[in-house]
Design a protein around this motif. Structure first.
Motif, PDB file in Angstrom:
ATOM      1  N   GLY A 122      -1.146  13.305   9.365  1.00 36.80           N
ATOM      2  CA  GLY A 122      -0.689  13.819  10.795  1.00 36.80           C
ATOM      3  C   GLY A 122      -0.201  13.025  11.891  1.00 36.80           C
ATOM      4  N   PRO A 123       0.470  13.979  12.751  1.00 33.47           N
ATOM      5  CA  PRO A 123       0.949  13.174  13.973  1.00 33.47           C
ATOM      6  C   PRO A 123       0.044  12.430  14.979  1.00 33.47           C
ATOM      7  CG  PRO A 123       1.203  15.335  14.418  1.00 33.47           C
ATOM      8  CD  PRO A 123       0.454  15.338  12.839  1.00 33.47           C
ATOM      9  N   ASP A 124      -1.120  12.881  14.952  1.00 30.13           N
ATOM     10  CA  ASP A 124      -2.277  12.266  15.899  1.00 30.13           C
ATOM     11  C   ASP A 124      -2.895  11.027  15.411  1.00 30.13           C
ATOM     12  OD1 ASP A 124      -1.603  14.212  17.717  1.00 30.13           O
ATOM     13  OD2 ASP A 124      -3.150  15.564  17.205  1.00 30.13           O
ATOM     14  N   ALA A 125      -2.863  10.861  14.189  1.00 32.08           N
ATOM     15  CA  ALA A 125      -3.499   9.627  13.474  1.00 32.08           C
ATOM     16  C   ALA A 125      -2.666   8.359  13.885  1.00 32.08           C
ATOM     17  CB  ALA A 125      -3.403   9.759  11.883  1.00 32.08           C
ATOM     18  N   ILE A 126      -3.446   7.244  14.009  1.00 34.81           N
ATOM     19  CA  ILE A 126      -3.095   5.965  14.086  1.00 34.81           C
ATOM     20  C   ILE A 126      -2.747   5.332  12.975  1.00 34.81           C
ATOM     21  CG2 ILE A 126      -3.523   3.582  15.292  1.00 34.81           C
ATOM     22  CD1 ILE A 126      -5.318   5.121  17.015  1.00 34.81           C
ATOM     23  N   ILE A 127      -1.459   5.097  12.814  1.00 37.39           N
ATOM     24  CA  ILE A 127      -1.070   4.177  11.443  1.00 37.39           C
ATOM     25  C   ILE A 127      -0.358   2.952  11.990  1.00 37.39           C
ATOM     26  CG2 ILE A 127       0.397   4.301   9.385  1.00 37.39           C
ATOM     27  CD1 ILE A 127       0.206   7.228   9.391  1.00 37.39           C
ATOM     28  N   GLY A 128      -0.807   1.894  11.557  1.00 42.47           N
ATOM     29  CA  GLY A 128      -0.271   0.676  11.504  1.00 42.47           C
ATOM     30  C   GLY A 128       0.007  -0.113  10.466  1.00 42.47           C
ATOM     31  N   VAL A 129       1.001  -0.981  10.528  1.00 41.03           N
ATOM     32  CA  VAL A 129       1.695  -1.618   9.223  1.00 41.03           C
ATOM     33  C   VAL A 129       1.869  -3.148   9.286  1.00 41.03           C
ATOM     34  CG1 VAL A 129       3.781  -1.773   7.924  1.00 41.03           C
ATOM     35  CG2 VAL A 129       3.041   0.571   8.773  1.00 41.03           C
ATOM     36  N   THR A 130       1.276  -3.706   8.314  1.00 35.80           N
ATOM     37  CA  THR A 130       1.514  -5.305   8.044  1.00 35.80           C
ATOM     38  C   THR A 130       2.927  -5.471   7.883  1.00 35.80           C
ATOM     39  OG1 THR A 130      -0.877  -5.465   7.367  1.00 35.80           O
ATOM     40  CG2 THR A 130       0.837  -7.357   6.850  1.00 35.80           C
ATOM     41  N   ALA A 166       5.781   3.834  12.854  1.00 37.39           N
ATOM     42  CA  ALA A 166       4.409   3.512  12.759  1.00 37.39           C
ATOM     43  C   ALA A 166       3.960   3.287  14.247  1.00 37.39           C
ATOM     44  CB  ALA A 166       4.597   1.827  12.210  1.00 37.39           C
ATOM     45  N   ASP A 167       2.542   3.381  14.501  1.00 37.47           N
ATOM     46  CA  ASP A 167       2.109   3.285  16.003  1.00 37.47           C
ATOM     47  C   ASP A 167       2.202   1.753  16.484  1.00 37.47           C
ATOM     48  OD1 ASP A 167       1.549   6.114  16.504  1.00 37.47           O
ATOM     49  OD2 ASP A 167       0.286   5.767  14.724  1.00 37.47           O
ATOM     50  N   TYR A 168       1.554   0.935  15.546  1.00 37.62           N
ATOM     51  CA  TYR A 168       1.504  -0.481  15.721  1.00 37.62           C
ATOM     52  C   TYR A 168       1.891  -1.182  14.660  1.00 37.62           C
ATOM     53  CZ  TYR A 168      -2.794  -1.297  13.374  1.00 37.62           C
ATOM     54  OH  TYR A 168      -3.870  -1.321  12.369  1.00 37.62           O
ATOM     55  N   LEU A 169       2.233  -2.526  14.776  1.00 31.97           N
ATOM     56  CA  LEU A 169       2.576  -3.332  13.644  1.00 31.97           C
ATOM     57  C   LEU A 169       1.276  -4.688  13.985  1.00 31.97           C
ATOM     58  CD1 LEU A 169       6.352  -4.113  14.256  1.00 31.97           C
ATOM     59  CD2 LEU A 169       5.158  -2.291  13.097  1.00 31.97           C
ATOM     60  N   GLY A 170       1.023  -5.011  12.786  1.00 36.55           N
ATOM     61  CA  GLY A 170      -0.014  -6.295  12.507  1.00 36.55           C
ATOM     62  C   GLY A 170       1.159  -7.326  11.969  1.00 36.55           C
ATOM     63  N   ILE A 171       1.477  -8.202  12.954  1.00 43.39           N
ATOM     64  CA  ILE A 171       2.428  -9.105  12.629  1.00 43.39           C
ATOM     65  C   ILE A 171       1.681 -10.516  11.987  1.00 43.39           C
ATOM     66  CG2 ILE A 171       4.523 -10.414  13.218  1.00 43.39           C
ATOM     67  CD1 ILE A 171       4.817  -8.461  15.772  1.00 43.39           C
ATOM     68  N   ASP A 189       0.886  -1.296   0.014  1.00 44.44           N
ATOM     69  CA  ASP A 189       0.115  -0.205  -0.012  1.00 44.44           C
ATOM     70  C   ASP A 189       0.867   1.295  -0.098  1.00 44.44           C
ATOM     71  OD1 ASP A 189      -2.158  -1.729   0.291  1.00 44.44           O
ATOM     72  OD2 ASP A 189      -2.395  -1.726   2.421  1.00 44.44           O
ATOM     73  N   MET A 190       0.108   2.449   0.402  1.00 49.97           N
ATOM     74  CA  MET A 190       1.075   3.748   0.384  1.00 49.97           C
ATOM     75  C   MET A 190       2.040   3.645   1.350  1.00 49.97           C
ATOM     76  SD  MET A 190      -0.255   7.493   1.453  1.00 49.97           S
ATOM     77  CE  MET A 190      -1.681   7.553   0.176  1.00 49.97           C
ATOM     78  N   GLU A 191       3.226   4.246   1.214  1.00 50.11           N
ATOM     79  CA  GLU A 191       4.563   4.147   2.013  1.00 50.11           C
ATOM     80  C   GLU A 191       3.923   4.860   3.399  1.00 50.11           C
ATOM     81  OE1 GLU A 191       5.743   7.002  -1.259  1.00 50.11           O
ATOM     82  OE2 GLU A 191       7.592   6.562   0.067  1.00 50.11           O
ATOM     83  N   LEU A 192       4.511   4.535   4.346  1.00 54.34           N
ATOM     84  CA  LEU A 192       4.300   4.962   5.771  1.00 54.34           C
ATOM     85  C   LEU A 192       4.476   6.487   5.752  1.00 54.34           C
ATOM     86  CD1 LEU A 192       3.621   4.735   8.599  1.00 54.34           C
ATOM     87  CD2 LEU A 192       5.799   3.697   9.006  1.00 54.34           C
TER      88      LEU A 192
END
Ligand code: 3NM
Ligand code: MG
Length: 521
Positions: A107-115, A130-135, A96-99
């Motif tokens: 923006g900085p307050d959004a939650i962004i997770g990455v697989t 990234a705020d969290y990872l989906g592993i 998908d779109m790069e982080l």
């Protein structure tokens, strides 16, 4: 944004799916609300078929629901939809779109997770903010069939270890793929690295396909909060015997307890060794039952014993029976010993091993060098020679057994001229035994049965239990082989069973002379 992203509860993370096979004819908003009421703390809208206008519409409707419960809504892949729906963030995959671009837009307050499915991807995502990872993918799942890598709990643990080591312990983590009520606790337990554990699990079908999403979510949350029913390899509260002498001091009591407790040893074993295994179990004082029908495990697992799964003569039916029994024993927290006979020999066996490892927690795995190497995936050490069939040296063997035990969070036994046993923290080698053991069929399998009796009564320290009965076994072999009435492998078998019995009788009377020849280091 009214929600602070550091407050998000990732314990049970819901990923939606609107396909009829999973959602049925129910309303997605209803499912999401029920799931949140059950305890879901984060929702991802994942919809690969709706067009943009529809997606924005669904996103806004879901957001109205999630906002009411102060749970964040994230959109899979689509930064534009997240912006249009005004929700808390996105979840992006590797394609998908790069982080960095997503972050600039949201923006900085959004939650962004990455697989992520590899250490490299995980480190890059952490470094990129990234705020969290989906592993994942942890286990194969019908919900998403185009997944690239099935990484198992071992892969998840590697990633957790690597990001903690790189200073990203603050990045939150969930894992995904094939997670449900029956495997969640084991996945959380086995994937945990020393410095970092998962914050939660992400599921699709376990909640969306459930007729009662609220109850399903609640059950998952409760399970995520509780320790698993099986005990860790070394026993949570067991005083730890660390040195060889400390372990040896525990041996008599374990040998005695098998005799006095007479635990059930439920064997799902191969055709060749059933009789021998039952006789060895009786000789040491256990109660054997040879029962290969998986349905029986539901009753047998409640009798305070343990299960041996020996795939020596594996069949498709047999495999399904093993899995059924394994789940039954795991559910009541009774120990399971796995003997992956011939693990690398055929593709059927390689895949049977994968199925069994993915189906439950195996308290003890016992195999020869080839089998243990197959289970590890490679030989677990730096390749030092060119000949891949060359056997490992003593230090490499100990390292392999230790690494596999640390990965599986259980006890690993590797048999051979010298036997090795480890729980990932403590590793011992045993130098007792006799060449006759290798000249009789099934001695390895039968050791699995003996170990099952020992771990059934051990309560706490399974490593000590395994080691105790291994000593009884190997020293009985030495004593039998040295008898003048033993001429070769045939007479050896009978004498071996007698010597197991004699050691048991002597130990019951506190006569421990047999133990004086123990060679443990
Ligand atoms: N992503 P279930 S696996 C949405 O590996 C998704 O990145 C995956 O579905 C990944 O909980 C998956 O029904 C589907 O097994 C998970
Ligand atoms: Mg994606």
């Amino acid at each position: 944004h009214t929600m602070k992203k550091t407050d998000v509860d990732y314990a049970v993370y819901l990923v939606t799916d609107s396909t009829p096979a999973i959602l049925g004819d129910r309303d997605l908003g209803w499912v999401v609300e029920a799931a949140i009421k059950g305890g879901v703390g984060c929702v991802q809208l994942r919809d690969k078929t709706s067009d943009t206008a529809q997606l924005i519409d669904i996103g806004r409707k879901l957001h109205a629901v999630t906002q009411q419960h102060r749970v964040p809504l994230l959109i899979n892949d689509r930064v534009d939809v997240a912006l249009a729906a005004g929700c808390e963030g996105v979840h992006i995959g590797q394609d998908d779109m790069e982080l960095s671009a997503a972050r600039r837009l949201l923006g900085p307050d959004a939650i962004i997770g990455v697989t992520v499915s590899t250490v490299d991807q995980a480190l890059r995502a952490c470094e990129g903010g990234a705020d969290y990872l989906g592993i994942g993918t942890v286990y194969a799942t019908p919900t998403k069939t185009n997944t690239k890598d099935i990484i198992g709990t071992a892969g998840v643990r590697q990633i957790l270890e690597a990001i903690a080591e790189a200073g990203h312990a603050n990045v939150r983590t969930v894992c995904i793929g094939g997670i449900n009520e029956s495997n969640l606790q084991r996945i959380l337990f086995q994937s945990a690295a020393a410095a970092k554990r998962l914050d939660g699990i992400a599921v699709v079908s376990a909640i969306v396909a459930s007729p009662t999403p609220d109850a399903a979510a609640q059950k998952l949350l409760n399970l995520a909060r509780l320790p698993p029913p099986f005990c860790p390899a070394s026993g949570e509260n067991a005083p730890k015997a660390v040195t060889a002498d400390e372990i040896l001091a525990l041996v008599p009591d374990i040998v005695k307890k098998i005799h006095t407790g007479s635990p059930l040893s439920h064997n799902m074993t191969n055709l060749v060794v059933q009789n021998f295994a039952a006789n060895v179990a009786l000789a040491i004082g256990a109660s054997p039952i040879m029962a290969n029908y998986g349905e029986e495990a539901a009753d047998l697992c409640k009798l305070g014993g343990s299960l041996v799964i020996n795939m020596g003569t594996v069949t498709p039916d047999g495999l399904a029976n093993y899995v059924k029994a394994l789940k039954a024993y795991n559910q009541v927290g009774r120990p399971v010993v796995f003997d992956p006979v011939g693990a690398g020999a055929t593709s059927v066996r390689r895949s049977a091993v994968k199925t069994i490892l993915a189906s439950g927690y195996l308290d003890v795995i016992k195999g020869n060098e080839g089998e243990i190497r197959t289970l590890f995936g490679d030989d677990g050490t730096q390749q030092r020679g060119v000949d891949s069939s060359s056997t490992l040296d003593a230090a490499q063997k100990a390292e392999l057994v230790q690494k596999l035990a640390a990965r599986e969070k259980n006890v690993i036994i590797m048999t051979g001229k010298t036997d090795y046993v480890s729980d990932g923290e403590r590793t011992f080698s045993l130098d007792n035994g006799h060449p006759y053991l290798a000249m009789v069929t099934g001695t390895g399998c039968v050791l699995g049965t003996a170990v099952s009796a020992a771990v059934a009564i051990s309560g706490g320290d399974k490593l000590a239990a395994a080691l105790a009965v291994m000593l009884q076994f190997e020293i009985a072999a030495e004593k039998a082989a040295s008898r003048t009435d033993v001429q070769g492998p045939g007479t050896f078998v009978a004498a071996f069973i007698d010597e197991l019995y004699k050691i048991r009788q002597a130990t019951a009377k506190d006569d421990l002379t047999w133990l004086s020849v123990a060679h443990v280091s």
